[in-house]
Design a protein around this motif. Sequence first.
Motif, PDB file in Angstrom:
ATOM      1  N   TRP A 161      -0.392 -11.765   5.531  1.00  8.94           N
ATOM      2  CA  TRP A 161      -1.021 -11.701   6.861  1.00  8.94           C
ATOM      3  C   TRP A 161      -0.639 -10.389   7.557  1.00  8.94           C
ATOM      4  O   TRP A 161      -1.499  -9.701   8.142  1.00  8.94           O
ATOM      5  CB  TRP A 161      -0.596 -12.895   7.710  1.00  8.94           C
ATOM      6  N   LEU A 162       0.643 -10.024   7.488  1.00  9.28           N
ATOM      7  CA  LEU A 162       1.081  -8.760   8.085  1.00  9.28           C
ATOM      8  C   LEU A 162       0.345  -7.582   7.453  1.00  9.28           C
ATOM      9  O   LEU A 162      -0.097  -6.663   8.147  1.00  9.28           O
ATOM     10  CB  LEU A 162       2.583  -8.555   7.880  1.00  9.28           C
ATOM     11  N   ASP A 163       0.224  -7.604   6.134  1.00  8.57           N
ATOM     12  CA  ASP A 163      -0.471  -6.532   5.441  1.00  8.57           C
ATOM     13  C   ASP A 163      -1.912  -6.426   5.924  1.00  8.57           C
ATOM     14  O   ASP A 163      -2.433  -5.327   6.139  1.00  8.57           O
ATOM     15  CB  ASP A 163      -0.424  -6.773   3.933  1.00  8.57           C
ATOM     16  N   GLY A 192      -2.459   1.481   8.607  1.00  9.00           N
ATOM     17  CA  GLY A 192      -1.266   1.238   7.811  1.00  9.00           C
ATOM     18  C   GLY A 192      -1.614   0.764   6.412  1.00  9.00           C
ATOM     19  O   GLY A 192      -2.731   0.337   6.131  1.00  9.00           O
ATOM     20  N   ARG A 193      -0.620   0.846   5.553  1.00  7.79           N
ATOM     21  CA  ARG A 193      -0.767   0.338   4.184  1.00  7.79           C
ATOM     22  C   ARG A 193       0.627  -0.004   3.674  1.00  7.79           C
ATOM     23  O   ARG A 193       1.630   0.515   4.193  1.00  7.79           O
ATOM     24  CB  ARG A 193      -1.419   1.379   3.272  1.00  7.79           C
ATOM     25  N   GLU A 220       3.578   2.123   5.601  1.00  3.19           N
ATOM     26  CA  GLU A 220       3.384   3.509   6.009  1.00  3.19           C
ATOM     27  C   GLU A 220       2.106   3.612   6.831  1.00  3.19           C
ATOM     28  O   GLU A 220       1.085   3.037   6.468  1.00  3.19           O
ATOM     29  CB  GLU A 220       3.264   4.390   4.762  1.00  3.19           C
ATOM     30  N   PHE A 221       2.178   4.340   7.911  1.00  3.89           N
ATOM     31  CA  PHE A 221       1.000   4.621   8.742  1.00  3.89           C
ATOM     32  C   PHE A 221       0.797   6.127   8.771  1.00  3.89           C
ATOM     33  O   PHE A 221       1.709   6.866   9.147  1.00  3.89           O
ATOM     34  CB  PHE A 221       1.194   4.139  10.177  1.00  3.89           C
ATOM     35  N   GLY A 222      -0.386   6.576   8.373  1.00  5.76           N
ATOM     36  CA  GLY A 222      -0.722   7.979   8.531  1.00  5.76           C
ATOM     37  C   GLY A 222      -0.237   8.886   7.432  1.00  5.76           C
ATOM     38  O   GLY A 222      -0.218  10.101   7.622  1.00  5.76           O
ATOM     39  N   GLY A 223       0.147   8.334   6.293  1.00  2.00           N
ATOM     40  CA  GLY A 223       0.589   9.196   5.204  1.00  2.00           C
ATOM     41  C   GLY A 223      -0.578   9.978   4.617  1.00  2.00           C
ATOM     42  O   GLY A 223      -1.708   9.513   4.562  1.00  2.00           O
ATOM     43  N   ALA A 224      -0.293  11.193   4.164  1.00  2.00           N
ATOM     44  CA  ALA A 224      -1.344  12.050   3.628  1.00  2.00           C
ATOM     45  C   ALA A 224      -1.685  11.701   2.192  1.00  2.00           C
ATOM     46  O   ALA A 224      -2.754  12.011   1.704  1.00  2.00           O
ATOM     47  CB  ALA A 224      -0.901  13.514   3.690  1.00  2.00           C
ATOM     48  N   ARG A 225      -0.745  11.028   1.498  1.00  2.00           N
ATOM     49  CA  ARG A 225      -0.980  10.693   0.100  1.00  2.00           C
ATOM     50  C   ARG A 225      -1.189   9.195  -0.050  1.00  2.00           C
ATOM     51  O   ARG A 225      -0.704   8.398   0.730  1.00  2.00           O
ATOM     52  CB  ARG A 225       0.233  11.100  -0.764  1.00  2.00           C
ATOM     53  N   GLN A 226      -1.887   8.823  -1.104  1.00  2.00           N
ATOM     54  CA  GLN A 226      -2.137   7.402  -1.334  1.00  2.00           C
ATOM     55  C   GLN A 226      -0.826   6.715  -1.700  1.00  2.00           C
ATOM     56  O   GLN A 226      -0.098   7.154  -2.575  1.00  2.00           O
ATOM     57  CB  GLN A 226      -3.143   7.228  -2.491  1.00  2.00           C
ATOM     58  N   ALA A 227      -0.544   5.621  -1.003  1.00  2.00           N
ATOM     59  CA  ALA A 227       0.701   4.897  -1.267  1.00  2.00           C
ATOM     60  C   ALA A 227       0.547   4.035  -2.510  1.00  2.00           C
ATOM     61  O   ALA A 227      -0.529   3.695  -2.937  1.00  2.00           O
ATOM     62  CB  ALA A 227       1.062   4.027  -0.077  1.00  2.00           C
ATOM     63  N   ARG A 228       1.712   3.658  -3.065  1.00  2.00           N
ATOM     64  CA  ARG A 228       1.744   2.751  -4.213  1.00  2.00           C
ATOM     65  C   ARG A 228       2.097   1.372  -3.699  1.00  2.00           C
ATOM     66  O   ARG A 228       3.089   1.183  -3.000  1.00  2.00           O
ATOM     67  CB  ARG A 228       2.793   3.202  -5.223  1.00  2.00           C
TER      68      ARG A 228
END
Length: 273
Positions: A196-198, A247-248, A264-272
């Motif tokens: 749910w948070l995600d 966020g992600r 992470e919010f606003g990262g320039a790279r795709q998160a894992r």
Amino acid sequence: MHSSRFPVYFLSHGGGPWPWIAQMQDMYATTAREFAALPQRLPARPTAILVVSGHWEADAFTVSTAVQPPMEYDYHGFPEHTYHIRYPAPGAPALAARVRELLSGAAIATREDAQRGYDHGVFVPLHLMYPQAEVPVVMLSMKSNYDPAEHLRVGRALAPLRDEGVLIVGSGLTYHNMRGFGRDESTPVAAAFEAWLDGAISQPDPRVRDAMLLDWERGPGARQAHPREDHLVPLLVVAGAAGEDTGRALFVDHVMKVPMASYEFGGARQARA
């Protein structure tokens, strides 16, 4: 995202001083690896780090102003050597003053504390991210009423720091029920609330995200996951500072039979994930 604007993070910091305990290091291997890699995701080395930890609350938002903050060993029952850990990062009085200035400008009352030291919500992730302790650190307390709207508003007021070379970190846990850790019945509760948070933090419309977080108690298993929301409130500050950024999940570790997610919010790279 502007190329020099810093992303903001909510980090699930884990249990006690785990990086210094051999038996716990394997449990947290994913967290250790991801925290160590996090600085590579930033546009530059931060000039300073502002941390909101689930281990510091006060009746007013309070900013740490020590030039050389001491340590706070706010845990019990761990080996003797874990009460002698040092994380000697300097404080940043100029950033502390800037934080108070931004919050005052948003009509948010603050205090300062020249004695506050680094609790494990601060020194655990930062030790893994910056083991040389070279980046100055300021801490901002939660307000002990845990009011979601107030903490979101604080985050919004602090958002300009992202363009001033400051890394904003909220340090808590997506599940924090001390009676539930390690129990089979906790797994589905923690997983449902984390899902749910995600879903909330990944909303493309920040107004929808913030509305969901304001009403977090309606999430599935919310009060089972957080009987007290001290370890969730830092996420509200981070979401406020995120502004329009979606966020992600940066990663999800699984420890003591519950998921522990970091965002992470606003990262320039795709998160894992």
